[in-house]
Design an enzyme around this catalytic site. Structure first.
Site, PDB file in Angstrom:
ATOM      1  N   GLY A 162       0.538  -1.011   0.066  1.00 46.15           N
ATOM      2  CA  GLY A 162      -0.028  -0.047  -0.151  1.00 46.15           C
ATOM      3  C   GLY A 162       0.764   1.049  -0.115  1.00 46.15           C
ATOM      4  N   ASP A 207       3.417   4.097   0.664  1.00 50.43           N
ATOM      5  CA  ASP A 207       4.609   4.135   1.172  1.00 50.43           C
ATOM      6  C   ASP A 207       4.655   5.199   2.447  1.00 50.43           C
ATOM      7  OD1 ASP A 207       7.407   5.079   1.998  1.00 50.43           O
ATOM      8  OD2 ASP A 207       8.001   3.794   0.552  1.00 50.43           O
ATOM      9  N   LEU A 208       4.475   4.638   3.533  1.00 48.78           N
ATOM     10  CA  LEU A 208       4.295   5.236   4.788  1.00 48.78           C
ATOM     11  C   LEU A 208       5.325   6.259   5.198  1.00 48.78           C
ATOM     12  CD1 LEU A 208       2.298   2.775   6.918  1.00 48.78           C
ATOM     13  CD2 LEU A 208       1.193   4.524   5.935  1.00 48.78           C
ATOM     14  N   HIS A 225      -7.190   7.291  -7.293  1.00 46.64           N
ATOM     15  CA  HIS A 225      -8.336   7.141  -7.743  1.00 46.64           C
ATOM     16  C   HIS A 225      -8.308   6.936  -9.333  1.00 46.64           C
ATOM     17  CE1 HIS A 225     -10.613   9.280  -4.148  1.00 46.64           C
ATOM     18  NE2 HIS A 225      -9.885   8.387  -3.916  1.00 46.64           N
ATOM     19  N   ASP A 254      -9.452   2.683   1.661  1.00 46.03           N
ATOM     20  CA  ASP A 254      -9.669   3.559   0.659  1.00 46.03           C
ATOM     21  C   ASP A 254      -9.237   2.957  -0.575  1.00 46.03           C
ATOM     22  OD1 ASP A 254      -6.727   3.559   0.257  1.00 46.03           O
ATOM     23  OD2 ASP A 254      -6.490   5.593   1.601  1.00 46.03           O
TER      24      ASP A 254
HETATM   25  C1  LHQ Z   1       6.893  -0.596   4.270  1.00 44.86           C
HETATM   26  C2  LHQ Z   1       5.450  -0.401   4.184  1.00 44.86           C
HETATM   27  C3  LHQ Z   1       4.817   0.815   3.779  1.00 44.86           C
HETATM   28  C4  LHQ Z   1       6.665   1.867   3.604  1.00 44.86           C
HETATM   29  C5  LHQ Z   1       6.291  -2.407   4.562  1.00 44.86           C
HETATM   30  N1  LHQ Z   1       5.607   1.870   3.485  1.00 44.86           N
HETATM   31  N2  LHQ Z   1       7.534   0.652   4.030  1.00 44.86           N
HETATM   32  C6  LHQ Z   1      -3.351   6.047   0.964  1.00 44.86           C
HETATM   33  C7  LHQ Z   1      -2.951   7.548   0.709  1.00 44.86           C
HETATM   34  C8  LHQ Z   1      -2.331   8.209   1.800  1.00 44.86           C
HETATM   35  C9  LHQ Z   1      -1.849   7.830   3.114  1.00 44.86           C
HETATM   36  C10 LHQ Z   1      -2.151   6.665   3.536  1.00 44.86           C
HETATM   37  O1  LHQ Z   1      -2.629   5.630   3.115  1.00 44.86           O
HETATM   38  C11 LHQ Z   1      -3.292   5.292   1.956  1.00 44.86           C
HETATM   39  C12 LHQ Z   1      -3.573   3.902   1.937  1.00 44.86           C
HETATM   40  C13 LHQ Z   1      -2.752   3.020   2.522  1.00 44.86           C
HETATM   41  O2  LHQ Z   1      -2.369   2.326   1.783  1.00 44.86           O
HETATM   42  S1  LHQ Z   1      -2.627   2.855   4.248  1.00 44.86           S
HETATM   43  C14 LHQ Z   1      -2.066   1.452   4.512  1.00 44.86           C
HETATM   44  C15 LHQ Z   1      -0.507   1.462   4.252  1.00 44.86           C
HETATM   45  N3  LHQ Z   1       0.102   0.242   4.581  1.00 44.86           N
HETATM   46  C16 LHQ Z   1       0.152  -0.546   5.801  1.00 44.86           C
HETATM   47  O3  LHQ Z   1      -0.113   0.180   6.985  1.00 44.86           O
HETATM   48  C17 LHQ Z   1       1.145  -1.539   5.932  1.00 44.86           C
HETATM   49  C18 LHQ Z   1       2.495  -1.435   6.743  1.00 44.86           C
HETATM   50  N4  LHQ Z   1       3.087  -2.769   6.637  1.00 44.86           N
HETATM   51  C19 LHQ Z   1       2.981  -4.002   7.324  1.00 44.86           C
HETATM   52  O4  LHQ Z   1       1.743  -3.844   7.873  1.00 44.86           O
HETATM   53  C20 LHQ Z   1       3.690  -5.010   7.109  1.00 44.86           C
HETATM   54  O5  LHQ Z   1       4.834  -4.784   6.356  1.00 44.86           O
HETATM   55  C21 LHQ Z   1       2.999  -6.125   6.075  1.00 44.86           C
HETATM   56  C22 LHQ Z   1       1.955  -6.723   7.006  1.00 44.86           C
HETATM   57  C23 LHQ Z   1       2.482  -5.424   4.801  1.00 44.86           C
HETATM   58  C24 LHQ Z   1       4.113  -7.096   5.905  1.00 44.86           C
HETATM   59  O6  LHQ Z   1       4.657  -7.560   7.208  1.00 44.86           O
HETATM   60  P1  LHQ Z   1       6.178  -8.337   7.034  1.00 44.86           P
HETATM   61  O7  LHQ Z   1       6.024  -9.500   5.920  1.00 44.86           O
HETATM   62  O8  LHQ Z   1       6.413  -8.786   8.355  1.00 44.86           O
HETATM   63  O9  LHQ Z   1       7.385  -7.303   6.309  1.00 44.86           O
HETATM   64  P2  LHQ Z   1       7.749  -5.872   7.045  1.00 44.86           P
HETATM   65  O10 LHQ Z   1       6.928  -5.508   8.011  1.00 44.86           O
HETATM   66  O11 LHQ Z   1       9.218  -6.551   7.810  1.00 44.86           O
HETATM   67  O12 LHQ Z   1       8.297  -5.059   5.985  1.00 44.86           O
HETATM   68  C25 LHQ Z   1       9.368  -5.188   5.087  1.00 44.86           C
HETATM   69  C26 LHQ Z   1      10.021  -4.145   4.896  1.00 44.86           C
HETATM   70  O13 LHQ Z   1       9.085  -3.173   3.974  1.00 44.86           O
HETATM   71  C27 LHQ Z   1      10.388  -3.173   5.912  1.00 44.86           C
HETATM   72  O14 LHQ Z   1      11.489  -2.260   5.729  1.00 44.86           O
HETATM   73  P3  LHQ Z   1      12.968  -2.498   6.422  1.00 44.86           P
HETATM   74  O15 LHQ Z   1      13.605  -1.536   5.851  1.00 44.86           O
HETATM   75  O16 LHQ Z   1      12.557  -2.578   8.006  1.00 44.86           O
HETATM   76  O17 LHQ Z   1      13.197  -4.109   6.139  1.00 44.86           O
HETATM   77  C28 LHQ Z   1       9.131  -2.145   6.000  1.00 44.86           C
HETATM   78  O18 LHQ Z   1       9.391  -1.075   6.804  1.00 44.86           O
HETATM   79  C29 LHQ Z   1       8.980  -2.055   4.588  1.00 44.86           C
HETATM   80  N5  LHQ Z   1       7.311  -1.704   4.679  1.00 44.86           N
HETATM   81  N6  LHQ Z   1       5.125  -1.622   4.191  1.00 44.86           N
HETATM   82  N7  LHQ Z   1       3.384   0.531   3.839  1.00 44.86           N
END
Ligand code: LHQ
Length: 255
Positions: free
Chosen positions: A58, A60-61, A82, A137
């Site tokens: 999703g 990039d936070l 959109h 969204d």
């Molecule tokens: C990430 C992300 C990420 C950056 C993993 N960003 N780096 C729309 C418009 C405007 C604003 C806000 O939102 C939206 C809609 C949305 O999409 S809101 C939802 C955004 N997405 C999330 O909240 C998901 C966040 N990620 C997670 O919960 C987990 O990463 C998942 C469940 C996807 C995967 O978990 P794991 O397999 O355990 O992987 P990980 O967490 O270790 O992630 C691997 C890498 O990817 C890690 O980076 P690092 O440098 O520590 O290895 C994460 O930071 C990065 N990453 N999602 N959204």
């Protein structure tokens, strides 16, 4: 990338280190690639997939925080997400998501906007929005209940809990479940079959099946951006973002 023999186009999200989380640059490139695929008569069906172990996590936070995104989130959705969702959902040719790994947040929404989803055993679907104090969204409020029913959709949205591929298959969220290393191959083979069908009939079948639904999707997208702007103005959203960046559980307070 188009294979001229099979008439299958493949669009691959390519930021594997961040599980293909969407940056502005990437969203612009995806929008452009979809426009080209739609207009290119050599493309008979389109496969969307992700490089590495994820489909897309999703938004990039990190970029969202760096851009001070909470105040502009409504416009960000309208201008960047959109057009992608509407183009995918309204496309005259079959679209298939080869969901090679986790599909979270707006990444899951993009998979939902495709006609079909092919998954592997490690695929997970996550309505991750609530984890950062946000609401579904990019079409998820319309597309998810349509596919899995309102109670399952609400459960996913309120809990943010991952749904595995086997469950997703049983719910009708996934059309085909294959071995992890066969996801893209199975989707492209299926896309090749679909691309061999008469294009005008395909277009008209999709229009018939989607009658009224594109309009409802557009209404939902607009309503979501209002809801999202409201959610993004809370301290809980800031706390959710901080918790994600600091890799710790969030402590929500209701403010
Ligand atoms: C990430 C992300 C990420 C950056 C993993 N960003 N780096 C729309 C418009 C405007 C604003 C806000 O939102 C939206 C809609 C949305 O999409 S809101 C939802 C955004 N997405 C999330 O909240 C998901 C966040 N990620 C997670 O919960 C987990 O990463 C998942 C469940 C996807 C995967 O978990 P794991 O397999 O355990 O992987 P990980 O967490 O270790 O992630 C691997 C890498 O990817 C890690 O980076 P690092 O440098 O520590 O290895 C994460 O930071 C990065 N990453 N999602 N959204």
């Amino acid at each position: 990338m188009v294979n001229p023999d099979t008439r299958v186009g493949v669009l691959t999200f390519n930021r594997p280190d961040a599980l293909n989380a969407f940056t502005n640059q990437m969203l612009d490139e995806v929008a452009d690639a979809l426009k080209r695929a739609e207009r290119d008569s050599k493309v008979g069906a389109l496969v969307v997939t992700g490089a590495g172990r994820g489909f897309s996590a999703g938004q990039d936070l990190k970029e969202h925080v760096a851009n001070g995104g909470a105040s502009t989130i409504g416009d960000h959705l309208r201008t960047r997400y959109h057009p992608i969702i509407e183009r995918l959902y309204g496309m005259a040719k079959p679209t298939l998501a080869a969901v090679n790994g986790v599909a979270a947040g707006a990444g899951m929404s993009l998979a939902l906007a495709c006609d079909f989803r092919v998954a592997g055993s490690r695929t997970r679907f996550v309505q991750a929005f609530v984890g950062v104090g946000l609401v579904p969204d990019s079409g998820s409020t319309h597309l998810l209940p349509l596919l899995v029913g309102p109670a399952r959709a609400l459960e996913m949205a309120l809990t943010g809990a991952p749904v595995d591929a086997q469950t997703a298959l049983g719910w009708g969220l996934v059309n085909r479940l294959v071995a992890d290393d066969a996801v893209v191959g199975a989707a492209t083979a299926w896309a090749g079959e679909l691309a061999a069908a008469p294009p005008k009939a395909v277009e008209l079948i999709k229009r018939g099946m989607r009658r009224g639904s594109l309009r409802l999707l557009q209404d939902a997208l607009e309503y979501e951006s209002w809801l999202q702007a409201t959610a993004a103005a809370t301290q809980d959203h800031q706390e959710g973002l901080a918790a994600f960046l600091e890799k710790r559980p969030a402590r929500f307070t209701g403010r």
